[in-house]
Design an enzyme around this catalytic site. Structure first.
Site, short mmCIF file in Angstrom:
data_model
loop_
_atom_site.label_atom_id
_atom_site.label_comp_id
_atom_site.label_asym_id
_atom_site.label_seq_id
_atom_site.Cartn_x
_atom_site.Cartn_y
_atom_site.Cartn_z
N PHE A 14 0.84 -1.21 0.00
CA PHE A 14 0.00 0.00 0.00
C PHE A 14 0.88 1.26 0.00
O PHE A 14 0.87 2.05 -0.95
CB PHE A 14 -0.92 -0.09 1.23
CG PHE A 14 -1.65 1.17 1.58
CD1 PHE A 14 -2.26 1.96 0.62
CD2 PHE A 14 -1.77 1.55 2.92
CE1 PHE A 14 -2.96 3.11 0.97
CE2 PHE A 14 -2.47 2.69 3.28
CZ PHE A 14 -3.05 3.48 2.31
N ASP A 59 13.40 -11.06 -0.72
CA ASP A 59 13.07 -10.96 0.71
C ASP A 59 14.23 -10.27 1.42
O ASP A 59 15.34 -10.80 1.50
CB ASP A 59 12.88 -12.39 1.26
CG ASP A 59 12.55 -12.39 2.74
OD1 ASP A 59 12.66 -11.33 3.40
OD2 ASP A 59 12.19 -13.47 3.24
N TYR A 148 5.16 -7.53 15.87
CA TYR A 148 5.26 -6.30 15.06
C TYR A 148 5.85 -5.18 15.91
O TYR A 148 6.83 -4.54 15.53
CB TYR A 148 3.87 -5.92 14.56
CG TYR A 148 3.81 -4.72 13.65
CD1 TYR A 148 4.43 -4.73 12.40
CD2 TYR A 148 3.08 -3.60 14.01
CE1 TYR A 148 4.33 -3.63 11.55
CE2 TYR A 148 2.98 -2.50 13.16
CZ TYR A 148 3.61 -2.52 11.93
OH TYR A 148 3.50 -1.44 11.09
#
Ligand code: UDP
Length: 329
Positions: A14, A59, A148
């Site tokens: 996003f 990655d 996170y």
């Protein structure tokens, strides 16, 4: 003058995709990188034809190599929704810690300035309101969001260490809830959840009693704040977000009005460690960067709804992680 070159990780996500657009517009050579676990190439499809854009499917938790010089690195690769943290907790930890370490090493090798995407989650379930940069937070390291929150807190620590020890030029943005076109449908975040539910003719699911608050920033405002921070000389963390705070109940009513859905709000259990309130104190960003958000929620929500309406119907039913992670209702 040689053209400036920027590496953007999480480029198919996003925020990453909007950053790619912004740097292309500014005349940069943009190198996008993404492992596509949560990113979506459809967000950057329009850039592949450009000679000033290239894409690496990689990655960043593994060693990162990019040939040629780099002026800037923006590290935006990370899962970013509570559903992701539950489904891919190890990757979430690795990209914020090992990934950041690799990119700091790359920045040092290239003598590039690096900006890392941190988050209001470093404040956890905050005991101070609104949150200013000098608040240290209230984080549960072993809760579902811990993977996170702690990865991002480590990210800030290692970024500051590279700045103080190696003299690397670093920037840290603490991003508050942001919305806009290209958000991933069905990833559990509240805005795509509500709009997706309205478009599918389902009830809107508010968690808890819906009295928790968030403050939503339109993506264009956020990108402008990030751009200004990158170009500034501020190496300490800066909040970027919109201080216009509302409850989830009020937000659901706004979505009902916007979409014209005839469905109702239903209540589901509040997820563990879901912050009760969140609002950025943006006085530092305003003073240092001359930045304030410009797009109000009515305007921003309309642009976002128009985007979701323009997608094919199939996408409304797409699982957030492809076939490996089927959507459970
Ligand atoms: N939320 C909700 N219904 C949903 C999804 C989320 O009421 O279908 C709530 C969630 O519990 C949280 C808020 O909306 O209080 C924002 O959630 P989101 O996952 O978007 O972001 P975050 O919690 O990280 O701010």
């Amino acid at each position: 003058m040689t053209q400036k070159r920027v590496l953007i990780t999480g480029a198919a996500g996003f925020l990453g995709s909007h950053l790619c657009d912004r740097f292309i517009k500014e005349g940069y050579h943009v190198i996008g990188m993404d492992n596509l676990i949560t990113g979506d190439l459809r967000n950057i499809e329009h850039l592949f034809a450009l000679k000033d854009f290239e894409f690496y499917h990689h990655d960043v938790s593994k060693f990162v190599f990019v040939p040629g010089h780099l002026d800037y690195i923006l590290h935006f690769a990370s899962p970013a929704s509570p559903i992701d943290y539950l489904k891919i907790p190890i990757q979430t930890l690795k990209v914020g810690s090992l990934g950041t370490h690799n990119l700091l090493g790359l920045a040092k090798a290239k003598n590039a300035r690096i900006l890392v995407a941190s988050t209001s989650e470093v404040y956890g379930d905050p005991l101070v309101h609104p949150q200013s940069e000098d608040y240290w937070g209230n984080v549960n390291p072993v809760g579902p969001r811990g993977v996170y929150d702690e990865a991002k807190r480590f990210q800030e620590a290692i970024t500051m260490a590279y700045h103080t020890y190696h003299g690397l030029e670093t920037r840290i943005v603490r991003i508050f809830n942001t919305y806009g076109p290209r958000m991933r449908l069905n990833d559990g975040r509240v805005l795509p959840a509500f709009i997706g539910q309205a478009l599918r003719g389902e009830d809107l699911t508010a968690f808890g009693d819906g009295s928790q608050t968030r403050s939503f920033c339109y993506v264009d405002d956020l990108i402008e704040g990030i751009y200004r921070l990158l170009m500034s000389d501020c190496s300490s963390p800066v909040n970027i977000g919109n201080p216009d705070e509302i409850t989830i109940n009020e937000f659901a009513q706004e979505i009902i009005q916007l979409t014209g859905t005839t469905q109702k709000v239903v209540y589901k259990p509040l997820p563990t460690d879901d912050p009760k309130q969140r609002q950025p104190d943006i006085s530092k960003a305003t003073a240092l960067l001359g930045w304030t958000p410009k797009v109000n929620r009515q305007e921003g929500l309309k642009l976002t709804f128009d985007y979701f309406k323009s997608l094919s119907k199939d996408r409304l039913y797409e699982a957030p992680h492809g076939r490996d992670f089927p959507l459970k209702s």
